[in-house]
Enzyme design. Structure first.
Site, mmCIF file in Angstrom:
data_model
loop_
_atom_site.group_PDB
_atom_site.id
_atom_site.type_symbol
_atom_site.label_atom_id
_atom_site.label_comp_id
_atom_site.label_asym_id
_atom_site.label_seq_id
_atom_site.Cartn_x
_atom_site.Cartn_y
_atom_site.Cartn_z
ATOM 1 N NE ARG A 227 -15.896 102.863 58.113
ATOM 2 C CZ ARG A 227 -15.568 103.126 59.378
ATOM 3 N NH1 ARG A 227 -16.426 103.700 60.185
ATOM 4 N NH2 ARG A 227 -14.357 102.831 59.836
ATOM 5 C CG HIS A 275 -17.412 109.253 61.037
ATOM 6 N ND1 HIS A 275 -17.010 108.640 59.878
ATOM 7 C CD2 HIS A 275 -17.141 108.370 62.027
ATOM 8 C CE1 HIS A 275 -16.504 107.448 60.157
ATOM 9 N NE2 HIS A 275 -16.575 107.270 61.471
HETATM 10 P P1 NDP Z 1 -16.622 93.516 64.746
HETATM 11 O O1 NDP Z 1 -15.751 92.989 63.676
HETATM 12 O O2 NDP Z 1 -16.318 93.180 66.163
HETATM 13 O O3 NDP Z 1 -18.141 93.078 64.483
HETATM 14 C C1 NDP Z 1 -18.675 92.968 63.216
HETATM 15 C C2 NDP Z 1 -19.974 92.171 63.295
HETATM 16 O O4 NDP Z 1 -20.589 92.168 62.010
HETATM 17 C C3 NDP Z 1 -19.755 90.703 63.671
HETATM 18 O O5 NDP Z 1 -20.767 90.279 64.542
HETATM 19 C C4 NDP Z 1 -19.875 89.990 62.329
HETATM 20 O O6 NDP Z 1 -20.363 88.651 62.424
HETATM 21 C C5 NDP Z 1 -20.914 90.835 61.637
HETATM 22 N N1 NDP Z 1 -20.835 90.674 60.181
HETATM 23 C C6 NDP Z 1 -19.788 90.986 59.354
HETATM 24 N N2 NDP Z 1 -20.099 90.665 58.085
HETATM 25 C C7 NDP Z 1 -21.336 90.153 58.120
HETATM 26 C C8 NDP Z 1 -22.197 89.632 57.114
HETATM 27 N N3 NDP Z 1 -21.843 89.576 55.820
HETATM 28 N N4 NDP Z 1 -23.398 89.162 57.501
HETATM 29 C C9 NDP Z 1 -23.780 89.191 58.798
HETATM 30 N N5 NDP Z 1 -23.006 89.678 59.793
HETATM 31 C C10 NDP Z 1 -21.813 90.152 59.444
HETATM 32 O O7 NDP Z 1 -16.643 95.103 64.570
HETATM 33 P P2 NDP Z 1 -16.897 96.240 65.670
HETATM 34 O O8 NDP Z 1 -18.120 95.875 66.418
HETATM 35 O O9 NDP Z 1 -15.662 96.527 66.428
HETATM 36 O O10 NDP Z 1 -17.154 97.504 64.717
HETATM 37 C C11 NDP Z 1 -18.220 97.519 63.784
HETATM 38 C C12 NDP Z 1 -18.073 98.688 62.830
HETATM 39 O O11 NDP Z 1 -18.397 99.908 63.485
HETATM 40 C C13 NDP Z 1 -16.664 98.957 62.319
HETATM 41 O O12 NDP Z 1 -16.353 98.086 61.251
HETATM 42 C C14 NDP Z 1 -16.726 100.399 61.874
HETATM 43 O O13 NDP Z 1 -17.053 100.495 60.515
HETATM 44 C C15 NDP Z 1 -17.867 100.976 62.701
HETATM 45 N N6 NDP Z 1 -17.401 102.039 63.589
HETATM 46 C C16 NDP Z 1 -17.965 103.287 63.471
HETATM 47 C C17 NDP Z 1 -17.557 104.310 64.300
HETATM 48 C C18 NDP Z 1 -18.215 105.639 64.259
HETATM 49 O O14 NDP Z 1 -17.756 106.576 64.925
HETATM 50 N N7 NDP Z 1 -19.304 105.803 63.553
HETATM 51 C C19 NDP Z 1 -16.494 104.107 65.301
HETATM 52 C C20 NDP Z 1 -16.020 102.736 65.381
HETATM 53 C C21 NDP Z 1 -16.450 101.758 64.526
HETATM 54 P P3 NDP Z 1 -19.471 87.496 63.168
HETATM 55 O O15 NDP Z 1 -19.425 87.918 64.627
HETATM 56 O O16 NDP Z 1 -20.272 86.268 62.968
HETATM 57 O O17 NDP Z 1 -18.137 87.529 62.518
#
Ligand code: NDP
Length: 312
Positions: A227, A275
Site C-alpha cells: 500500500r 497498482h
Molecule cells: P497476509 O495477511 O497473509 O500477510 C500479512 C503479513 O504481514 C503477515 O506475515 C503478518 O504477520 C505481517 N504483519 C502484519 N502486521 C505486522 C506488524 N505490525 N509487524 C510485523 N509484521 C506484520 O496478507 P497477504 O500476504 O495476502 O497480502 C499482503 C498485502 O498485499 C495486502 O494487505 C494488500 O495490501 C497487498 N496487496 C497488494 C496488491 C497489489 O496489486 N499491489 C494486490 C494484493 C495485495 P503474521 O504472519 O505474524 O500475522
C-alpha cells in the site's frame, strides 16, 4: 442459499455467471440500491453501507487480499457489519504468482544492473560494469503472509540470501525469519532489497520512513507492492538523493492515481506501475469463495478470516 454481489468496477454478469457455475444450488444476484431481500452471503468491494447494514449474514467476502479500505469503512460505520458476522478476504487466488513475477523480474533487473546499462545506453557508452555479488544482495521481505511467503519462495532458486519480517515467527525453508518490532533493526541491517508485502494497519502506516531506510545497506532498493501509505514519499526521495537508496519500484501510492505533479514521476531512479502488481483473478477467486461457502455450510473451518481488531 442467497448470495448478493457488489463490485463497483468488475463485470458483474461475468462474475455472477462464474459463481452460478461454481455454486449451482445458490441464488446469486447483483445487489442494486434498494435491494433489501434476504441474503446469506455478501461478496463485496467498496460496498455501500446500505448493502450490508441490518442483514443477518452468515459471512461477507471481500473481493481482494487487502481489507484496509473495507475496515476503514467499518470503522466509520460500525452498524454496517457486526463483529459477529465473519469477514473473509481472498488468499492468493492467483495473486501469489503475479507477485512472484513482479518481484523476481525487478530483483534480477537490479542485480544484473540493467538500470545502469540502460543509463549507459542513453549516453551511447559501451562499458561492462563490475558484477554484483549474490552474497551482497540480501533480500528482505516485509510481511511473511500468503503473498510475502510466495515472493520469498520464488527468490530462493536464485540463491540470494533471504529474510522475512512478520509479527509471528515463520519457518520458511531458506528464509531467515525475524519477528516483531524488536527484531526489525536486525532484519534491516544488511538488507539490500526491501520488498514490502505488509497489510495496511495503524501499526504499519508510514513504516518505510527515514529511520527505517537509514538502517538498510548502502545503495539499496525498495519494492513497494502493498500500500502507498506504507511509504513516506518525502523520506524515500531524500534517501534516493543521499545515495542510501539506489532505486525504487513502486506499484502503490498514497494517492491513486498518482497526481501528475508528484516528483516520483520524474525521478530517474524510480520506476512505477499503476497498482497492477496482482489483480483479483476471477476463476481462482470464485473457486476460493465457493469452496469457503461450502465449508461454512458444512460447519467446517475456513481460512482467510479477517481479524478486525488486528486490522488484517
Ligand atoms: P497476509 O495477511 O497473509 O500477510 C500479512 C503479513 O504481514 C503477515 O506475515 C503478518 O504477520 C505481517 N504483519 C502484519 N502486521 C505486522 C506488524 N505490525 N509487524 C510485523 N509484521 C506484520 O496478507 P497477504 O500476504 O495476502 O497480502 C499482503 C498485502 O498485499 C495486502 O494487505 C494488500 O495490501 C497487498 N496487496 C497488494 C496488491 C497489489 O496489486 N499491489 C494486490 C494484493 C495485495 P503474521 O504472519 O505474524 O500475522
Amino acid at each position: 442459499m442467497d448470495i448478493i454481489f457488489y463490485h463497483p468496477s468488475f463485470n458483474n454478469n461475468d462474475w455472477i455467471r462464474a459463481l452460478r457455475q461454481a455454486l449451482p444450488q445458490a441464488n446469486i444476484r447483483a445487489w442494486t440500491p434498494g435491494d433489501n431481500a434476504h441474503a446469506d452471503y455478501a461478496l463485496v468491494w467498496h460496498p455501500p453501507v446500505e448493502m450490508l447494514k441490518g442483514r443477518q449474514l452468515k459471512a461477507v467476502f471481500a473481493l481482494g487480499a487487502g481489507v484496509d479500505s473495507i475496515l476503514s469503512q467499518l470503522h466509520a460505520h460500525p452498524e454496517m457489519l457486526p463483529e459477529s458476522i465473519p469477514l473473509f478476504r481472498l488468499e492468493d487466488t492467483g495473486m501469489g504468482l503475479q507477485m512472484q513475477e513482479y518481484a523476481v523480474s525487478q530483483v534480477l533487473h537490479w542485480f544484473r544492473r540493467f538500470d545502469d546499462y540502460q543509463a549507459l545506453k542513453q549516453q551511447a557508452k559501451w562499458q561492462p560494469l563490475e558484477e554484483y555479488e549474490r552474497e551482497d544482495f540480501t533480500i528482505g521481505v516485509l510481511g511473511a503472509g500468503v503473498l510475502g511467503t510466495k515472493v520469498a519462495e520464488s527468490l530462493r532458486q536464485w540463491g540470494f540470501p533471504l529474510r522475512s519480517w512478520s509479527r509471528s515467527r515463520k519457518n520458511i525453508p531458506g528464509v531467515t525469519s525475524f519477528a516483531g518490532g524488536e527484531e526489525l533493526p536486525a532484519f534491516l541491517h544488511g538488507t539490500r532489497v526491501l520488498i514490502n508485502l505488509l497489510p495496511n494497519t495503524p501499526e504499519t502506516t508510514g513504516i518505510i520512513n527515514r529511520a527505517l531506510l537509514n538502517q538498510l545497506a548502502d545503495n539499496s532498493y525498495v519494492i513497494n507492492l502493498a500500500r502507498g501509505v506504507h511509504v513516506v514519499e518525502g523520506d524515500l526521495l531524500a534517501a534516493l538523493e543521499s545515495g542510501k537508496l539506489k532505486g525504487a519500484m513502486l506499484d502503490v501510492f498514497s494517492r491513486e492515481p498518482l497526481p501528475s505533479d508528484n516528483p516520483l514521476w520524474a525521478h530517474p531512479r524510480v520506476a512505477m506501475t499503476p497498482h497492477m502488481a496482482a489483480t483479483t483473478r476471477r476463476s481462482e477467486a470464485v473457486a476460493f469463495i465457493a469452496q469457503a461457502i461450502q465449508r461454512i455450510e458444512r460447519g467446517e473451518a475456513v481460512s482467510g478470516r479477517v481479524d478486525r481488531a488486528r486490522g488484517y
